[in-house]
Design an enzyme around this catalytic site. Sequence first.
Site, PDB file in Angstrom:
ATOM      1  N   GLY A  22      39.426 -31.031  33.654  1.00 62.94           N
ATOM      2  CA  GLY A  22      39.467 -32.182  34.510  1.00 62.94           C
ATOM      3  C   GLY A  22      39.556 -31.979  35.989  1.00 62.94           C
ATOM      4  O   GLY A  22      40.599 -32.252  36.566  1.00 62.94           O
ATOM      5  N   THR A  23      38.493 -31.518  36.623  1.00 63.26           N
ATOM      6  CA  THR A  23      38.359 -31.574  38.074  1.00 63.26           C
ATOM      7  C   THR A  23      37.023 -30.954  38.465  1.00 63.26           C
ATOM      8  O   THR A  23      36.395 -30.252  37.673  1.00 63.26           O
ATOM      9  CB  THR A  23      39.499 -30.841  38.812  1.00 63.26           C
ATOM     10  OG1 THR A  23      39.512 -31.222  40.178  1.00 63.26           O
ATOM     11  CG2 THR A  23      39.337 -29.339  38.732  1.00 63.26           C
TER      12      THR A  23
END
Length: 219
Positions: A22-23
């Site tokens: 998640g990024t």
Amino acid sequence: MSYISSINYDEFIKKLKIYSSGTTTVGLVTNNGVVLATDRRVTSGFYIAHRRGKKIWKIDDHVAATMSGAVADVQKILDYLTRIAASYKVETGRPILIKSLVNYASMILFSSRPFIYIAHMIFGGWDPEEGPILYTIDWFGTTTRETEFTATGSGSSIAFGVLEDGYRRDMSIDEAIKLAIRAVKAAIRRDPGSGEGVDVVVVTKEGYREVENVDLSIV
């Protein structure tokens, strides 16, 4: 038997993937400076923990770092490096070399094993001796000097495609900003772990600057 050999390796990798999901963070180095860009979504597995996370950390006026991995781990490392940079400037009257900061980070990450910090960072800035410079460092302390661009996080494979297509070393800072935004936007469209907008920072010989009112209409 060491700790690392006594645990279930497959289970360890599964947990690592949860923490690292998640990024999207990207960094570009040009003749005139460095551009760092990130999305804003903060996740914990499949849970969106925050929608306005700041993932670019100002270490000093001449250097910044992007953040991916476990938030607390990265913040602890970058907070320590910020204090190191400030102490060095007070004692010597000069900004610290970026490669020195990267070496400090590498030692912290390497010496923490087997209880590793979950941290993957891009360091970029205007070095007092070498000018515009870009490094990546992973959670085992491995450092790589990047001569063009790099990306980290779950959306990095998508961002790399955009960067490879549009990058030129002699591009202007404005062109580099637009390319970085395009790369992060492409990842946001296709990676569920990335989202909520784009933050951009520029570091040149003149210093650190946050880009305000990022134009998300750039395609």
